[in-house]
Design an enzyme around this catalytic site. Structure first.
Site, mmCIF file in Angstrom:
data_model
loop_
_atom_site.group_PDB
_atom_site.id
_atom_site.type_symbol
_atom_site.label_atom_id
_atom_site.label_comp_id
_atom_site.label_asym_id
_atom_site.label_seq_id
_atom_site.Cartn_x
_atom_site.Cartn_y
_atom_site.Cartn_z
ATOM 1 N N ASP A 295 5.754 3.254 6.379
ATOM 2 C CA ASP A 295 7.143 3.526 6.797
ATOM 3 C C ASP A 295 8.113 2.730 5.935
ATOM 4 O O ASP A 295 9.167 3.230 5.532
ATOM 5 C CB ASP A 295 7.368 3.129 8.269
ATOM 6 N N LYS B 10 -4.872 -9.728 5.738
ATOM 7 C CA LYS B 10 -4.346 -10.989 6.283
ATOM 8 C C LYS B 10 -5.527 -11.962 6.345
ATOM 9 O O LYS B 10 -5.894 -12.467 7.420
ATOM 10 C CB LYS B 10 -3.716 -10.719 7.667
ATOM 11 N N TYR C 233 -6.482 0.287 16.181
ATOM 12 C CA TYR C 233 -6.152 1.564 16.809
ATOM 13 C C TYR C 233 -7.299 2.083 17.676
ATOM 14 O O TYR C 233 -7.072 2.795 18.654
ATOM 15 C CB TYR C 233 -5.853 2.626 15.740
ATOM 16 N N ASP D 54 0.056 1.712 8.550
ATOM 17 C CA ASP D 54 1.075 2.397 9.342
ATOM 18 C C ASP D 54 2.441 1.782 9.067
ATOM 19 O O ASP D 54 3.415 2.477 8.766
ATOM 20 C CB ASP D 54 0.723 2.268 10.838
ATOM 21 N N ASP E 204 2.103 -9.883 4.730
ATOM 22 C CA ASP E 204 3.519 -10.286 4.825
ATOM 23 C C ASP E 204 4.158 -10.315 3.436
ATOM 24 O O ASP E 204 5.267 -9.835 3.227
ATOM 25 C CB ASP E 204 3.670 -11.634 5.566
#
Ligand code: IPM
Ligand code: MG
Length: 358
Positions: free
Chosen positions: A251, A191, A142, A247, A223
């Site tokens: 959600d 990851k 970001y 982020d 994942d």
């Protein structure tokens, strides 16, 4: 902590879309809880329109002086553009997070009893879920260098040891707190099979675990974590992860609670009482219609009372009142399933019911 001789000063940033409606509802609720002073400022698209920038120096300075900040939402189709030179509403939010040093974003996910059947996930999958996403908020992709040429684009992802350490500490401490001083678990999501930043992340988090012997630490690749979150959400306690993974996963986790219209968040940093905002966005499609669900903002107000103003008892009153209104069957459109005993209401009526239940 605020000086008890005066009312706490809360900067309110309604922003765009449904932001002004839900923040107005939150102020009604706050007024029913106690005495607060409000200082309203612009952020996001409305700030671009009026001041030419998504976050003015004046608004940022007001936030720095405040006891806590309550934000609605930013963004909307009016300001959607792929032109890298044009200001975007989201830059206001990112500038605020960075400007206030709010590196720890707490997003609790716990399905409320009355809403278990509103989730798209089966009851037996989600029952018993009570997890907290601790998202790193001021680093990573970001905030890395961005570049654009006619036929390529760059978003750099950088993490320093210090940035990883402080968010990991926030997660370990949250796990201890949630378990009443000992125990609890932290799942660190990365990851590390592909990304160098993730390998550093994993090393640093692992290195800190010794300091929290009662907290069980495990690691998941992002994942796999995305899959486990819907397959077996109740296995999670505290989930700590970097900015963009957080982020996305938050959600996803929101759907466990039935609607993203229910998820609150707190963004905390050293030397700040924090920023409180619903996780959902500005929902421009329903803005101005009086149908927006104010509950994520109310639950964010509860977090503001607890973390920002040290008024835990008031926070619990607000949370209980939200549960009370839902228990009575009130449902905004996003939560309405047409089930027995449900009553479809708008923002106003839901707000009045929560205040009445206080
Ligand atoms: C969130 C939002 C923001 C983010 C956007 C509006 C910049 O999606 O708070 O989750 O990506 O952090
Ligand atoms: Mg998001």
């Amino acid at each position: 902590m605020s000086d008890s001789s005066r009312s706490p000063r809360i900067v309110v940033l309604p922003g765009d879309g449904i932001g002004p409606e839900i923040v107005a509802a939150a102020i009604r609720l706050l007024d029913a809880v106690g005495d607060f002073e409000y200082d309203e400022r612009l952020i996001g698209g409305v700030s671009i329109d009026e001041l030419g920038t998504p976050l003015s120096d004046d608004a940022l300075a007001a936030c720095r002086r405040s006891d806590a900040v309550l934000l609605g939402a930013v963004g909307g189709p009016k300001w959607d553009t792929t032109d890298p030179a044009a200001p975007r509403p989201e830059q206001g939010l990112l500038g605020l997070r960075k400007g206030l040093g709010l590196y720890a974003n707490l997003r609790p996910v716990k399905p409320l009893a009355a809403l278990i059947d509103a989730s798209p996930l089966r009851r037996d999958r989600i029952e018993g879920t009570d997890l907290l996403v601790v998202r790193e908020l001021t680093g990573g992709i970001y905030f890395g260098r961005k570049d654009r040429s006619p036929d390529s684009a760059v978003d750099e992802c950088v993490y320093t040891t210090a940035e990883i350490e402080r968010i990991a500490v926030a997660a370990f401490e949250a796990a201890e707190r949630r378990a009443g001083g000992g125990g609890g678990g932290v799942t660190s999501v990365d990851k590390a099979n592909v990304l160098e930043t993730s390998r550093l992340w994993r090393e640093v988090v692992t290195g800190l675990a010794d300091r929290y012997p009662a907290v069980a630490l495990d690691h998941l690749l992002v994942d796999n974590a995305a899959m486990q979150l819907v397959a077996d959400p109740s296995r999670f306690d505290v989930v700590v992860t970097e900015n963009m993974f957080g982020d996305i996963l938050s959600d996803e986790a929101a759907m466990i609670s039935g609607s993203i219209g229910l998820l609150p968040s707190a963004s905390l940093g050293a030397g700040s009482n924090g920023l409180y905002e619903p996780v959902h966005g500005s929902a421009p499609d329903i803005a101005g219609e009086g149908v927006a669900n104010p509950l994520a903002t109310f639950l964010s107000v509860a977090m503001l009372l607890r973390h920002g103003l040290d008024r835990g008892a008031d926070a619990e009153r607000v949370e209980d009142a939200v549960e009370g209104a839902l228990g009575d069957g009130l449902r905004t459109a996003d939560l309405h399933t047409g089930g027995d005993g449900e009553r479809l209401v708008g923002t106003d009526e839901m707000t009045a019911a929560v205040i009445a239940a206080l």
